[in-house]
Write a protein that holds these residues in place. Structure first.
Motif, PDB file in Angstrom:
ATOM      1  N   VAL A  44      -4.650 -52.148   9.114  1.00 37.86           N
ATOM      2  CA  VAL A  44      -5.279 -53.460   8.952  1.00 37.86           C
ATOM      3  C   VAL A  44      -4.869 -54.332  10.133  1.00 37.86           C
ATOM      4  N   PRO A  45      -5.826 -54.863  10.881  1.00 33.07           N
ATOM      5  CA  PRO A  45      -5.480 -55.665  12.052  1.00 33.07           C
ATOM      6  C   PRO A  45      -4.641 -56.882  11.682  1.00 33.07           C
ATOM      7  N   SER A  46      -3.829 -57.288  12.598  1.00 34.72           N
ATOM      8  CA  SER A  46      -3.001 -58.477  12.403  1.00 34.72           C
ATOM      9  C   SER A  46      -3.883 -59.686  12.107  1.00 34.72           C
ATOM     10  N   GLY A  47      -3.527 -60.406  11.064  1.00 34.28           N
ATOM     11  CA  GLY A  47      -4.272 -61.609  10.702  1.00 34.28           C
ATOM     12  C   GLY A  47      -5.412 -61.368   9.744  1.00 34.28           C
ATOM     13  N   ALA A  48      -5.795 -60.103   9.523  1.00 32.62           N
ATOM     14  CA  ALA A  48      -6.885 -59.796   8.592  1.00 32.62           C
ATOM     15  C   ALA A  48      -6.347 -59.676   7.170  1.00 32.62           C
ATOM     16  N   ARG A  49      -7.157 -60.060   6.208  1.00 31.40           N
ATOM     17  CA  ARG A  49      -6.796 -59.958   4.798  1.00 31.40           C
ATOM     18  C   ARG A  49      -7.289 -58.637   4.235  1.00 31.40           C
ATOM     19  N   LEU A  50      -6.486 -57.988   3.424  1.00 31.80           N
ATOM     20  CA  LEU A  50      -6.866 -56.717   2.800  1.00 31.80           C
ATOM     21  C   LEU A  50      -7.192 -56.950   1.328  1.00 31.80           C
ATOM     22  N   GLU A  51      -8.329 -56.418   0.913  1.00 32.89           N
ATOM     23  CA  GLU A  51      -8.692 -56.354  -0.506  1.00 32.89           C
ATOM     24  C   GLU A  51      -8.827 -54.880  -0.860  1.00 32.89           C
ATOM     25  N   ASP A  52      -7.950 -54.384  -1.701  1.00 30.76           N
ATOM     26  CA  ASP A  52      -7.934 -52.971  -2.069  1.00 30.76           C
ATOM     27  C   ASP A  52      -8.460 -52.831  -3.493  1.00 30.76           C
ATOM     28  N   PHE A  53      -9.560 -52.109  -3.658  1.00 30.36           N
ATOM     29  CA  PHE A  53     -10.202 -51.971  -4.959  1.00 30.36           C
ATOM     30  C   PHE A  53      -9.839 -50.666  -5.658  1.00 30.36           C
ATOM     31  N   GLY A  54      -8.900 -49.935  -5.095  1.00 28.34           N
ATOM     32  CA  GLY A  54      -8.483 -48.692  -5.731  1.00 28.34           C
ATOM     33  C   GLY A  54      -9.635 -47.722  -5.866  1.00 28.34           C
ATOM     34  N   ASP A  55      -9.868 -47.248  -7.109  1.00 29.08           N
ATOM     35  CA  ASP A  55     -10.925 -46.273  -7.349  1.00 29.08           C
ATOM     36  C   ASP A  55     -12.242 -46.907  -7.784  1.00 29.08           C
ATOM     37  N   ASP A  56     -12.292 -48.233  -7.903  1.00 30.97           N
ATOM     38  CA  ASP A  56     -13.580 -48.878  -8.155  1.00 30.97           C
ATOM     39  C   ASP A  56     -14.501 -48.632  -6.965  1.00 30.97           C
ATOM     40  N   VAL A  57     -15.798 -48.593  -7.235  1.00 32.70           N
ATOM     41  CA  VAL A  57     -16.779 -48.253  -6.204  1.00 32.70           C
ATOM     42  C   VAL A  57     -17.209 -49.508  -5.453  1.00 32.70           C
TER      43      VAL A  57
END
Length: 448
Positions: A44-57
Motif C-alpha cells: 500500500v503506497p505511503s499516505g494511501a488508505r487501505l480498506e480490506d473486505f476479506g472474503d466479501d466480493v
C-alpha cells in the motif's frame, strides 16, 4: 497506480470481479478513478488508505438503465432522494431515469432542465436521463439528444398516463427515422395495441384473468413490427422489459441478420412466476405481466446465450392506494430497485450461474447500452464505483427495511442470498450497512 504514481485509496478483497475474471486483488484509486488493479499483496503506497473486505466480493457498481423516479410531479410515488438511496442500498451506483410518470415528462429540453434542477441536490448516486418520443415532439428529439439524453423511450400501447401517449405505426416510423438520422437510440415498450384490444378484458382479483388480458402474442407482434422498422431504417432499437419467451427466436434471428437490436429483461420476470401470484395481490402486477415458470426457464436460457443483453429493474412504484385488489385497475409496476442484485443472484446460483454472469448482466452490459464507458467494470481508467457483497449471507425481505418511498413489494417475505455491505461512488463510501452519507451523485450526459 496512476501515471504520476498517485494513490489515495486501496480496496482489497480475496474476490474482486474484473473483466478478466474473479481474483484476489488490490484496487488502487485516485481522484475518483481506478488507477490500477494490483496483486492482492501489493504494498500500500505511503499516505494511501487501505480498506480490506476479506472474503466479501468487490464488484463494479450496478448500472440500472430503467428506473421511474417520478420526480417532479409525482414525488409521493418516489423521488430522487428516496430512489437513489434505495439504489445505493442495493449496490446500484448509476441509474438512468425514465421520461414518464414525472410531471412534466422529459419530452423537451425545458422539461429536461426542470428535471435536472430537481435531481441535482438529491442524487446519492449518478443519474442520467432518457428523453421521450411522443406523437407530436419529433422536432424536440434532436435538441434533447444534443442536450445529453441517453436515448428516447416510446410506447406502442397506452402508457397509463395521459401526458405520455403512445406512437402508432406511422408516428413510430417518423420518430425512428429522425432518431436514426442523428445516430440515437430508441427504447420501446413493445406491446401491440390491436392485440391488446382483442384479448379478453375482465376486472377482478384473479391473476389468471389479468395474465389472459396480456398474452404473449401482444409482445411478439409488437417486437416483430419493431424489428422490421429498425431493419428498414438501419436504426438502433432496444426492447424494454421482455417477458415473452416466444419472442426470443425472432430476436435471435434479427441479431444474426445484423439488426441493431438489444433487449433487456427484469428481476421480476426472472425470479417470480404466475403460478405463485395470489389472487388480489396486485403488488405483482406489471405490464407486460409476470408469466409462467416454463416461460421463465426459457427467458433464463435467452439471458445465458446472449439473446437477452441485460437485466435492469423497471422500478415503477406508486402509492399503496393505487395497488388495489382489482388487477384491471391497479397501478402496474414492481418496486425492486434495492432488491435486484440479491433477487437475480439468488436465482442465478440455483441455475449454476456465477456472480461474474450477474455483473455482466447488471453492470457491464447496461453500461454498454447507454454508452457509459466510464462505468461497469473494475479496470484502470473507470470510475471507482463499487459494491461490496456478502454473497452467501441471506436475509428475508422486510418491506419496512426498504428505502423506496412506498414500501409495497412483490418480494415481501422472500429469503434472498446476497447482502450488500457497502456501496462506493468514485472512491467514496456512500452507503454502509444501510447508513448513508450526504448526496454525492452527479448528473450524467451521454458520451459524445
Amino acid at each position: 497506480m496512476s501515471d504520476d504514481g498517485r494513490c489515495e485509496l486501496v480496496l482489497r478483497s480475496t474476490r474482486v470481479i474484473t473483466p478478466e475474471g474473479t481474483r484476489a486483488a488490490s484496487v488502487a484509486v485516485a481522484a475518483g478513478k481506478i488507477t490500477a488493479v494490483l496483486a492482492y499483496d501489493a504494498e500500500v503506497p505511503s499516505g494511501a488508505r487501505l480498506e480490506d473486505f476479506g472474503d466479501d466480493v468487490l464488484l463494479p457498481g450496478l448500472v440500472d438503465t430503467h428506473v421511474h423516479v417520478n420526480d417532479p410531479g409525482r414525488t409521493e410515488w418516489e423521488g430522487f432522494w428516496t430512489a437513489t438511496r434505495a439504489a445505493a442500498a442495493g449496490g446500484v451506483t448509476t441509474l438512468i431515469d425514465m421520461p414518464l410518470n414525472s410531471l412534466p415528462p422529459t419530452t423537451t429540453v425545458d422539461h429536461l432542465r426542470t428535471k435536472k434542477h430537481v435531481a441535482r441536490s438529491k442524487a446519492h448516486i449518478d443519474v442520467g436521463f432518457w428523453g421521450g418520443a411522443l406523437p407530436d415532439n419529433v422536432k424536440d428529439l434532436r435538441p434533447l439528444h444534443d442536450a445529453g439524453v441517453f436515448g428516447f423511450k416510446a410506447f406502442l400501447s397506452p402508457s397509463g398516463v395521459d401526458e405520455f401517449p403512445e406512437l402508432d405505426r406511422d408516428q413510430l416510423d417518423r420518430s425512428l427515422a429522425e432518431i436514426a438520422g442523428f445516430g440515437g437510440l430508441l427504447i420501446v415498450h413493445a406491446e401491440d395495441p390491436h392485440r391488446l384490444a382483442a384479448a379478453p378484458q375482465q376486472s377482478g382479483g384473479r391473476y389468471a384473468d389479468f395474465l389472459a388480458s396480456r398474452p404473449r402474442d401482444v409482445e411478439n407482434t409488437a417486437i416483430a413490427n419493431l424489428i422490421a422498422q429498425a431493419k428498414r431504417l438501419h436504426a438502433r432499437v432496444h426492447v424494454l422489459h421482455l417477458s415473452s419467451s416466444d419472442a426470443l427466436p425472432l430476436i435471435a434471428a434479427a441479431k444474426r441478420e445484423g439488426v441493431r437490436l438489444t433487449v433487456e429483461s427484469c428481476p421480476h420476470y426472472l425470479t417470480l412466476t404466475a403460478e405463485e401470484v395470489p389472487d388480489g395481490a396486485s403488488e405483482f402486477k406489471c405490464c407486460p405481466p409476470i408469466r409462467e415458470a416454463a416461460n421463465q426457464d426459457a427467458l433464463w436460457q435467452g439471458l445465458i446465450d446472449g439473446t437477452i443483453d441485460c437485466v435492469v429493474s423497471d422500478h415503477s412504484p406508486s402509492t399503496a392506494d393505487l395497488k388495489t385488489a382489482d388487477f384491471a385497475t391497479a397501478w402496474g409496476g414492481i418496486s425492486s430497485l434495492q432488491l435486484g442484485l440479491p433477487a437475480i443472484w439468488t436465482e442465478a446460483r440455483k441455475r449454476g450461474r456465477s456472480l461474474e454472469d450477474v455483473v455482466r448482466w447488471m453492470s457491464a452490459r447496461p453500461a454498454e447500452l447507454a454508452g457509459l464507458t466510464q462505468k461497469g467494470a473494475i479496470a484502470a481508467g473507470r470510475d471507482a464505483d463499487f459494491a461490496v457483497l456478502a454473497p452467501d449471507e441471506t436475509f428475508t425481505v422486510d418491506p419496512a427495511a426498504l428505502h423506496h418511498r412506498n414500501r409495497v413489494t412483490a418480494y415481501a417475505g422472500r429469503t434472498l442470498h446476497g447482502v450488500v455491505r457497502s456501496t462506493w461512488l468514485r472512491g467514496e463510501r456512500i452507503m454502509a450497512d444501510g447508513e448513508f452519507g450526504e448526496p454525492a451523485g452527479r448528473l450524467l450526459e451521454r458520451n459524445n
